[in-house]
Design a protein around this motif. Structure first.
Motif, PDB file in Angstrom:
ATOM      1  N   TRP A   1       7.432 -23.315  70.628  1.00 15.66           N
ATOM      2  CA  TRP A   1       7.072 -24.100  69.453  1.00 15.66           C
ATOM      3  C   TRP A   1       6.564 -25.473  69.901  1.00 15.66           C
ATOM      4  O   TRP A   1       7.068 -26.051  70.862  1.00 15.66           O
TER       5      TRP A   1
ATOM      6  N   ARG B   1      11.168 -30.896  61.946  1.00  7.17           N
ATOM      7  CA  ARG B   1      11.265 -29.428  61.842  1.00  7.17           C
ATOM      8  C   ARG B   1      12.681 -29.020  62.239  1.00  7.17           C
ATOM      9  O   ARG B   1      13.164 -29.381  63.320  1.00  7.17           O
TER      10      ARG B   1
ATOM     11  N   HIS C   1      15.497 -25.807  62.509  1.00 15.58           N
ATOM     12  CA  HIS C   1      15.696 -24.354  62.599  1.00 15.58           C
ATOM     13  C   HIS C   1      17.110 -24.025  62.120  1.00 15.58           C
ATOM     14  O   HIS C   1      18.075 -24.699  62.506  1.00 15.58           O
TER      15      HIS C   1
ATOM     16  N   VAL D   1      12.721 -23.612  59.451  1.00 19.58           N
ATOM     17  CA  VAL D   1      12.399 -22.324  60.069  1.00 19.58           C
ATOM     18  C   VAL D   1      13.624 -21.427  59.959  1.00 19.58           C
ATOM     19  O   VAL D   1      14.740 -21.840  60.317  1.00 19.58           O
TER      20      VAL D   1
ATOM     21  N   THR E   1      10.310 -16.156  60.492  1.00 25.12           N
ATOM     22  CA  THR E   1       9.924 -15.510  61.749  1.00 25.12           C
ATOM     23  C   THR E   1       9.627 -14.035  61.520  1.00 25.12           C
ATOM     24  O   THR E   1       9.874 -13.499  60.430  1.00 25.12           O
TER      25      THR E   1
ATOM     26  N   SER F   1      11.671 -15.551  68.107  1.00 28.36           N
ATOM     27  CA  SER F   1      10.789 -16.450  67.357  1.00 28.36           C
ATOM     28  C   SER F   1      11.537 -17.665  66.833  1.00 28.36           C
ATOM     29  O   SER F   1      10.949 -18.711  66.612  1.00 28.36           O
ATOM     30  N   ASN F   2      12.857 -17.504  66.615  1.00 32.08           N
ATOM     31  CA  ASN F   2      13.700 -18.623  66.182  1.00 32.08           C
ATOM     32  C   ASN F   2      14.669 -18.969  67.315  1.00 32.08           C
ATOM     33  O   ASN F   2      15.878 -19.111  67.112  1.00 32.08           O
TER      34      ASN F   2
END
Length: 737
Positions: free
Chosen positions: A453, A462, A464, A519, A545, A552-553
């Protein structure tokens, strides 16, 4: 090690002593030693002396290479016998056995060689006239008696002329070689001080059937190997100059360069063999290379003294490759003959490649031109090293044979490289593997490719988030800031509904405000209608994701692992309070430098260092600001305001015991009690010498409350007036004298 006859035993005794000087007790190899004597008795004595010297230094003789009691020996271009030294006629046997030309090209080759030494031949132009007539345009070929007579005369004069030059180890050596489509030639020469080059010996041979299938570059290289081996006695342990008219050999046989990986196996083997000689290779144009060119175009015949046994083995391997190729060799030969491009390539290999071929003008020939040093012809097929070049009409069949077992792309390429080659072969193999439905249905998972990322520009930009659990009978919401790596963890109990999730997010927003991006995975709480309304409310962009792809996370997933490990360790350490365990794990993570950023997440988020227990180990090196000047000093008498419940305050006398700050003091009363008061709660107390009270320093209400008697007032007014009295002195009056 031939033993023959020479001038005198003393000469060879000195030679042996020089050779053996400095030799240690090791086995060595001496190429040639000549031993002589005026009679048999002296000869045997000298021989015994030599053999004794060799044994003393650990040297051995190969009996198969020794000759004893010879009446005549050939050594370095001389025939040595009892009559002395005479030139060796075999040095010019290649000239004497030159066959008569059969076409114009052979006539031109012969005249080119004669012309190279024309200045040594009398009436050279007169003798060449019949031969020059055959070279004229529109003249029919007719080899008559005058041509034969001119040819024999020139050949005889050339042989007699070249016998005049003998080997001299003080002069530079030159080996010139050349090759034609059916013969090879070599000339060994001396270069004199005036720059002229005169031959020492000539050699030539006709190529056999296998050698005629060599590519032109291999034939040129074979002529070099032939000349070096033929004149080994002259060239061994000496520096010489190698001359060729084939420019690509300059890089292949250059002793200062390594062997290229694209060089054909045969050329690479010859290059290794030439490493045993000390030489410099030089290019000479064909027009100036007539001495060797003439011998190659008019070879003397088969030379049985030169047999390249290793080439015979290479030819056998090539023949086996052709016969055992993936397609029948007869089909390949027929396909090559029917392919115009391969016919042209075959012609170039056997004769001469053009100086250049561009990809733009000749796209079909360019791949072969770049690999021309590796190409050869065997049994009508074109080979690249040991790989058979497959014509275009058979390439699809060959690919299907390779793909018969549905091997992977890598193994198919490895299998193909063993047997065959054609331009873009590996690309064709990849295409058939991609188009195969059977291979696609059973293909493994592709290699994972990760892209990190991008790092946000600001903290809490951002975030998560993810759920974990059940852990310690609860489910937990994890939130990690992508910039600072600062984590938030909330105990959700067993309620992970969207409503409860919104409440937890509201608490985080109370502290740091709403982030720009959240996210998460595709779980129902994160994608519900209520959560979408929450995102709209705060202008948050929600990024989900890919399903079933936790990497992806990765930021949240990695912290989930760390959090689980921390909670489990707290439980194993005996911690039973879940809240304390959560606090310990978060404090440790937030206050410890992160492996990526190198600084603690809490420090990165709040932009200041965190004062932890370990931070207290360092001494306080900061310079404290100077304390402002205090109004009162230690041991100074004061009045202290003493507050009473439901009553007005009263003043009590005391003494300053200690300064606590610039405005705070510790007071000691007359009864011994201590208390702390602000500067605004104190007044200065002054006492006279007779312990009188400073009435001016007391407040009015205190005076009214404790009003003294009249006598006391008079006494107090005398001792301490309410207003300061003026100090009056009598005036200085003028008194006339």
């Amino acid at each position: 090690m031939p033993f023959g006859i020479s001038n005198a035993p003393a000469v060879f005794q000195r030679t042996i002593d020089q050779v053996l000087a400095g030799v240690s007790n090791s086995i060595a190899y001496l190429d040639d030693i000549l031993i002589t004597g005026k009679d048999e008795e002296e000869h045997l004595a000298t021989l015994e002396l030599v053999l004794t010297k060799l044994a003393d230094f650990g040297l051995r003789c190969n009996m198969e290479k020794c000759s004893f009691f010879q009446d005549e020996v050939v050594y370095l271009g001389y025939v040595i016998n009892s009559n002395g030294k005479q030139p060796d006629p075999t040095r010019v046997i290649a000239i004497q056995d030159l066959p008569a030309p059969s076409d114009v090209k052979q006539v031109e080759a012969f005249i080119g060689k004669i012309n190279y030494y024309g200045k040594f031949i009398a009436n050279f132009s007169h003798h060449c006239a019949p031969l020059n007539r055959l070279r004229q345009n529109n003249v029919k070929w007719n080899w008559d008696s005058s041509c034969q007579k001119s040819f024999d005369t020139l050949k005889k004069q050339l042989a007699e002329t070249t016998m005049l030059v003998h080997f001299d180890q003080q002069l530079p050596l030159i080996l010139a070689t050349d090759a034609s489509s059916y013969g090879i030639g070599a000339v060994l020469m001396h270069r004199y001080a005036d720059g002229t080059e005169k031959p020492i010996a000539h050699a030539s041979k006709t190529l056999n059937s296998a050698e005629r299938n060599y590519s032109q570059i291999e034939k040129e290289a074979l002529s070099i190997v032939y000349g070096v081996k033929k004149f080994h006695q002259y060239l061994a342990a000496k520096s010489f100059e190698l001359v060729t008219d084939h420019r690509p050999l300059l890089s292949i046989f250059n002793p200062a360069k390594g062997i290229s990986v694209t060089t054909a196996n045969r050329l690479a083997r010859w290059s290794i063999a030439l490493m045993g000689y000390n030489y410099k290779i030089r290019y000479k144009p064909t027009q100036q290379h007539g001495n060797a060119d003439g011998l190659s175009r008019l070879p003397a015949g088969e030379d049985k003294s030169f047999v390249d046994d290793e080439s015979i083995q290479v030819n056998r391997i090539q023949a086996q490759v052709v016969e055992e190729g993936p397609v029948d060799s007869r089909e390949i030969q027929a396909a090559v003959d029917a392919d115009q491009h391969l016919q042209l390539i075959k012609k170039f290999i056997l004769n001469q490649w053009p100086n250049s071929i561009t990809r733009k003008n000749n796209p079909d020939l360019f791949p072969y031109f770049t690999l021309r040093q590796s190409l050869s012809v065997a049994h009508g097929c074109i080979l690249k090293d040991t790989q058979v070049v497959i014509p275009k009409s058979l390439q699809l069949r060959v690919i299907k044979m390779i793909h018969r077992g549905h091997l992977g792309v890598v193994k198919m390429k490895q299998l193909a490289r063993v047997h065959c080659w054609w331009p873009k072969m590996e690309m064709d193999i990849e295409n058939i593997a991609k188009s195969c439905k059977t291979c696609a249905a059973t293909a493994p998972k592709p290699k994972e490719d990760f892209k990190p990322w991008p790092e946000p520009d600001h903290n809490w930009s951002r975030v998560h988030m993810d759920f974990l659990g059940p852990l310690w009978n609860s489910k937990w919401l994890v939130m990690v800031d992508a910039k600072s790596k600062f984590p938030f963890v909330a105990d959700m109990g067993n309620d992970t509904s969207a409503k409860n999730l919104c409440n937890v997010l509201e608490q985080a927003i109370d502290w740091l405000g709403p982030p720009t991006t959240l996210v998460s995975d595709n779980g129902p709480p994160f994608t519900s209608f209520e959560m979408n309304e929450f995102y709209k409310k705060y202008g948050i962009q929600n990024i989900t994701t890919a399903p079933y792809h936790p990497p992806s996370n990765g930021i949240a997933e990695r912290f989930v692992r760390s959090f689980k490990e921390g909670i489990i360790k707290e439980q194993e350490s005996g911690q039973t309070n879940k809240s304390i365990a959560l606090r310990n794990v978060l404090r440790t993570y937030r206050w410890t430098p992160h492996t990526i950023t190198g600084i603690p997440p809490a420090e990165a988020l709040f932009q200041r260092p965190i004062r932890t227990d370990l931070a207290r180990l360092h001494p306080n090196l900061t310079t404290s600001k100077p304390i402002q000047t205090s109004k009162y000093d230690v041991r100074q008498d004061i009045w202290m305001m003493n507050h009473q419940r439901n009553k007005k305050f009263e003043w009590k006398s005391g003494v300053i015991k200690k300064k606590i700050g610039s405005m705070m003091y510790q007071i000691e009363l007359e009864n011994g009690q201590t208390c702390v008061r602000h500067q605004n709660q104190l007044r200065l107390r002054q006492e006279s010498n007779n312990q009188s009270i400073d009435l001016d320093a007391l407040p009015d209400d205190l005076l009214n409350r404790n009003k003294p008697t009249t006598t006391d007032q008079q006494q107090a007014s005398q001792q301490s007036p309410r207003y300061p009295r003026r100090q009056r002195q009598p005036p200085d009056r003028f008194t006339p004298s």
